[in-house]
Each structure stands twice: as C-alpha cells, then as structure tokens.
Design an enzyme around this catalytic site. Structure first.
Site, short mmCIF file in Angstrom:
data_model
loop_
_atom_site.label_atom_id
_atom_site.label_comp_id
_atom_site.label_asym_id
_atom_site.label_seq_id
_atom_site.Cartn_x
_atom_site.Cartn_y
_atom_site.Cartn_z
N SER A 1 0.93 -1.17 -0.07
CA SER A 1 -0.11 -0.10 0.00
C SER A 1 0.83 1.13 0.02
O SER A 1 1.80 1.28 -1.02
CB SER A 1 -0.97 0.01 1.37
N ASP B 1 -8.00 -5.25 -6.23
CA ASP B 1 -7.52 -3.87 -5.40
C ASP B 1 -8.49 -2.71 -5.83
O ASP B 1 -8.44 -2.51 -7.15
CB ASP B 1 -6.05 -3.56 -5.58
N ASP C 1 -12.89 -23.01 -11.63
CA ASP C 1 -12.42 -23.20 -10.03
C ASP C 1 -12.85 -21.95 -9.18
O ASP C 1 -12.48 -21.85 -7.98
CB ASP C 1 -11.10 -23.62 -9.93
N ASP D 1 -8.39 -20.20 -18.22
CA ASP D 1 -7.08 -20.95 -17.66
C ASP D 1 -7.05 -22.30 -17.61
O ASP D 1 -6.32 -22.87 -17.14
CB ASP D 1 -6.65 -20.39 -16.20
N HIS E 1 -6.93 -5.12 -1.63
CA HIS E 1 -5.69 -4.32 -1.37
C HIS E 1 -4.93 -5.06 -0.37
O HIS E 1 -5.22 -4.97 0.81
CB HIS E 1 -6.36 -2.88 -0.77
N ARG F 1 -10.97 8.74 4.22
CA ARG F 1 -9.67 8.72 4.20
C ARG F 1 -9.32 9.44 3.22
O ARG F 1 -8.39 10.49 3.61
CB ARG F 1 -9.16 7.16 4.23
#
Length: 566
Positions: A202, A447, A284, A280, A484, A364
């Site tokens: 971060s 994120d 799953d 891929d 994140h 924030r």
C-alpha cells in the site's frame, strides 16, 4: 588527436543521455554472511550513537515474547529512538522521526526496512512480514528490521500543514534513517549489512517504489506490494469515483453502497466467472487470465439491463454508465484519464473492496487529499481536524481543481504532492539494475484503491526502457481475486521475500511463487472473504507477468504443482 578527443566527448555525452541502456548482464551480488551481537542489549544502549539520533531505550525481547502465526520469534534486542526532533514554525507541533529496530542475537547479515501503510504516524512492530496472514517474517528469518512513523507521531492528515513533515512522509525519512540504521548495525555486530532489503504494501509499497528509484545505491532487493506510487492521483480518483457513484439516480449519499449493491456485484461476478473462469483451463472460481477476461466480459452486453425496478438480477442504464466510467478510469472534464482503469474481477464484492470504494473517499482520501497532497492544504489557518468535514469536501470538490493542486507548489510548499510522494523516473531504475539489485512487485487484481492496471503500465514502460529485458532485474506478480494487499477471493498467503533473497544473492530468478488460500484453520488467520467453495488447502502459483497460471489438464486441482505459468 583532436578528433579522437571530440569523439570520446560525444560518446560520453551520449551515454549520459541514455541512462536506461542496460549492461549486458547485471553483476551477481554475493550472499550475506552471519554475525552475532557484540554486547548484551542493555549494554548497547550506552554505546550507540549517530548524528541527530536520540536512543530512548534498548531492551532484551526474550524468545516467545513476540509470536507470529503461533510460532515464537527468537530472542532479540529492541532499540527505540528518534531522529531530528523539532518544533514546527508552521503549526507549533513537535515532530521527530520515530523508529524501532529489532536486532537478532544471531544475525543473518541482512537488513530490512519495513515500510508501513496508510498515513504512517505510528511505529509498527518491526517484524518485516508480508502477504495475507503471514506465517513467517524477516525478523524470524534472522534479518535486522527497522520500522518508523515516517516523521509524525499521529496517523492524522494534519501533519500535512508542516512542509518538512510532508517531505519526511514522502521520502526523506527513509533517506535519514537508512544510513543511521546501517551505522547501528556496524556498532552492534561489527560490520555493515552485507545485503539490504526494503519491503512494504500500500503506502508501504509506494515507499518501496520510491526507494527503488531514489535509493537504488543503498538497497539490493525491493519487495513492493500494491504500490500506490501515484498515491495523490489514486486518492483523487477515489473521490471522483464517489462522485460518480453518487450521480446514479436513487443513490443515498449517506450510503453509497446503494449505487451498486453487494447483491448486484455478486451477480456481476457470477457473469464474469461464466465468461472467464475457464480461460485458464479450469473452472475453479479463480480467473487467472484476468487480462483476457477484460475482452471476454462486457458490462454493457453481458449484464441484463433493468426494464422496471432493481432486484439484483440486472443493472440500470445509469448504473452501467457510471460503473463503466469508474472501471475504465475516471477523467477530468476534458475526458482525460488522470489515474488508471480497473479490471473486472472476482473480488469486487468483497467487504474490503466495497469499503475502499464507498467509505475510503469520505473517511480517508478526503483528508489526505485536502491536507497532505494538495497545495496549499485546506484549513491552513486553523490546523484543526475537527473543523474538517470529509463528506462535504468530497461532494463540493471540483476534480479538475484537485488534479491541478496535487501538482502545484507555493513559496512555502516547494514540492508538490506528486513531487514528494511519487518516485522520480520510476520506469528507469538504472542504479538498482546496474549494481545487481532486484525488484519484485505484487498486486491484487481486485484492489479497489490502487489499480493493478497502473502497475502493469509501469512494468510495460520499464520493460520498454530496458529493450524488453526488464525481467533480468524486475518481476510483476498480479494476484487474481485479491483485494488491497490481502483478502478477497484469492490465494493471498505467500512468502515473496525468500525468492527475492535467492534472486539477489544466488542469481536464482523465480519462475513462480507458491500461494495458499487462508481457510478456517490457517495458522496466519482465516480469510473471511473466501468463497465457501474454496478448499482450505487450496494452492496456486503466482506467475510473473505476462505469464498466467494454466491448469496442466491433470493432477490435484488444489495443488500448485498441477498448474504451470505460461
């Protein structure tokens, strides 16, 4: 003769102007060697010294006093101190660069700078642990570790009123602490560290990226997590995202989740899985090939458009427009993306993701942008955070104005928010590269505050500047489903420090990093955001970009060995 001298001068100038030209092969750095403390911890406190340094305490931490993932951390010395104490002429507050160092009795010869997240303002325990629910740490491995508050003693944005505190937070605390820490090691063990490492996630990842750019001559290995290396722009984009969500008809500004509810997000995730999970080679619940998914999935075409009311099975036209703007990258009024796009991924309904999108802008990012990143800071005359209304700031801000102010300077604030926060020339890490240093970067695809697309763009430009050979010293690991720094629908538990050390000191370039999901009985703590369908022992390889984890077509689907990076 004159012609030869002129030719040599031109060649020298040319080489100076092309600093990104790679050496044929970066030099191989030698391994670190161990050492032992020269004195008992308490005796060290009477002898340690350095310019502008005050040692406050040195004590012995017995084995077991500090534990990680149920394991005892071995006996070590704890050194607590501060550097450059002062009283600000701007706000009258006392500032200093507070830190702690933990020195193993049996030292492996390595030093790690632990960069912390958020607004700093607190000296966190100098363990040097990384990844979600870590089960090991640098200290546990025998590293000497430092942690700091980055120059201010409270995690409040009001330190941004003081010009020097801004600079210390941005990069100067690292510059001041690094040589001091190495001197402490010299005094304690009789030698400087053989190898020095830097790690954080971060804002700590931003610190790490800054260290790679500014201090590549002082660090041998850099471990970067979720690098908010353009943090002022990312925080401004977060505010723009909140404004965009609030523009959706029927949205309650006091409950931004009403713009795009968790139920609606889960519906979108289910469609993403239908379109992308098998890319891929295995269905799953993890979309390893997330880049191909951005083409395979279309919010406009694959998600039903509500014809009457919202019931969680569709999105309105207004929702699709707003969500599309956010995920493609919010813009200034002239239509230019000023930060980055975000990929559609399976972690966008996790609690962490939702919190970053809906709560962080008001709680924030508003204060950080207003008081730290923009110039001049809001409220410069009163210095009182109680007078600051984060929500009001968000709803009344003009995004063009915020973007301009993070690039602005004044006579009093001589470096802009982007100037002191962002690494200079992050795609030209020549000093680190040319001395044999290495950098490994990981980033969660889900994120919500710092975009994995931004990190991919950084790596692509770094690779271009190194004629397609950046992988000789740099690797980038996208982590599908991870939010994140940790969490989400992901395998977020891993040790990336060990492969970094082996790459730096033994020349063993990692081909993959094994990661695990954190089920109910995980020693590092359970990941509460895991889907119930995920086995507790699920493993996957994390693959260096641009490779992707592909199922081999046989073998236990819970084991990383059944997948290859291709």
């Amino acid at each position: 003769m004159k012609k030869s001298i002129l030719a040599l001068a031109v060649s020298a100038i040319t080489l100076q102007g092309c600093s990104s030209v790679m050496q044929a092969t970066p030099p191989q750095l030698s391994p670190a060697s161990s050492a032992h403390l020269s004195k008992q911890c308490e005796a060290l406190g009477q002898s340690l010294s350095y310019e502008h340094l005050t040692i406050k305490a040195v004590s012995t931490i017995q084995s077991g006093e500090l534990r990680l993932a149920g394991q005892d951390v071995a006996e070590h010395c704890l050194v607590i101190g501060e550097m450059y104490p002062r009283t600000s002429e701007i706000d009258g507050q006392r500032y200093a660069i507070g830190f702690e160092m933990r020195l193993p009795k049996s030292w492996n010869g390595r030093f790690l700078y632990q960069a912390n997240g958020g607004l700093d303002g607190k000296v966190k325990t100098a363990l040097g642990d990384t990844g979600g629910g870590p089960t090991t740490s640098a200290l546990s491995k025998g590293f000497a570790v430092i942690s700091s508050d980055a120059g201010h003693s409270k995690p409040l944005p009001t330190f941004g009123y003081d010009p020097q505190a801004r600079l210390d937070y941005g990069y100067q605390a690292v510059a001041k602490l690094t040589p001091m820490a190495k001197s402490i090691l010299q005094q304690s063990y009789g030698k400087q560290p053989d190898r020095s490492y830097f790690a954080g996630c971060s804002n700590g990842g931003r610190h790490a990226m800054v260290a790679a750019a500014r201090y590549g001559d002082q660090y041998d290995g850099i471990l970067v997590g979720a690098p908010g290396y353009r943090l002022p722009l990312a925080a401004t984009a977060s505010i723009a995202g909140a404004q965009t969500y609030a523009s959706i008809p029927g949205t309650d500004r006091n409950n931004l989740e009403s713009a795009f509810t968790k139920q609606e997000r889960l519906m979108v995730i289910n469609t993403i899985l239908k379109k992308c999970d098998a890319l891929d080679g295995l269905e799953d619940g993890l979309v390893q090939d997330y880049r191909s998914c951005q083409t395979a999935f279309s919010l406009q075409n694959d998600i039903p458009t509500c014809e009457s009311g919202r019931d969680g099975s569709c999105l309105t036209t207004d929702q699709k427009t707003a969500i599309g703007k956010i995920f493609s990258g919010v813009t200034t009024s002239d239509g230019k993306v000023f930060y980055a796009s975000f990929p559609y991924d399976t972690g966008i309904a996790s609690d962490g993701h939702i919190s970053w999108e809906y709560n962080a802008p008001l709680q924030r990012d508003s204060g950080a942008v207003a008081m730290i990143f923009q110039t001049p800071p809001v409220g410069l005359k009163d210095f009182n955070i109680r007078n600051f209304d984060g929500a009001k700031f968000v709803w009344q801000s003009n995004i063009d104005d915020l973007v301009a102010k993070v690039h602005a300077i004044t006579e009093q604030y001589t470096e802009s928010g982007m100037g002191f926060m962002a690494p200079p020339s992050p795609t030209s890490l020549d000093t680190l590269r040319d001395r044999g240093g290495k950098i490994m970067v990981y980033h969660g695809v889900s994120d919500a505050i710092f975009s994995v697309d931004d990190t991919q763009t950084w790596y692509d430009q770094l690779n271009e500047n190194n004629q397609g050979h950046a992988n000789q010293f740099a690797q980038f690991y996208p982590i599908p489903g991870m939010g994140h720094c940790r969490g989400g629908s992901s395998t977020d538990q891993f040790d990336m420090l060990t492969p970094l050390v082996n790459w730096v000191e033994k020349g063993q370039q990692p081909e993959q990093v094994i990661a695990s999901a954190r089920g109910k009985n995980n020693p590092g703590g359970a990941n509460e955001e895991l889907p119930e369908s995920f086995p507790e022992d699920l493993e996957r390889p994390l693959c260096p970009y641009p490779t992707v984890a592909k199922y081999n077509g046989k073998g236990d689907t819970n084991l990383a060995a059944s997948f290859s990076c291709k």
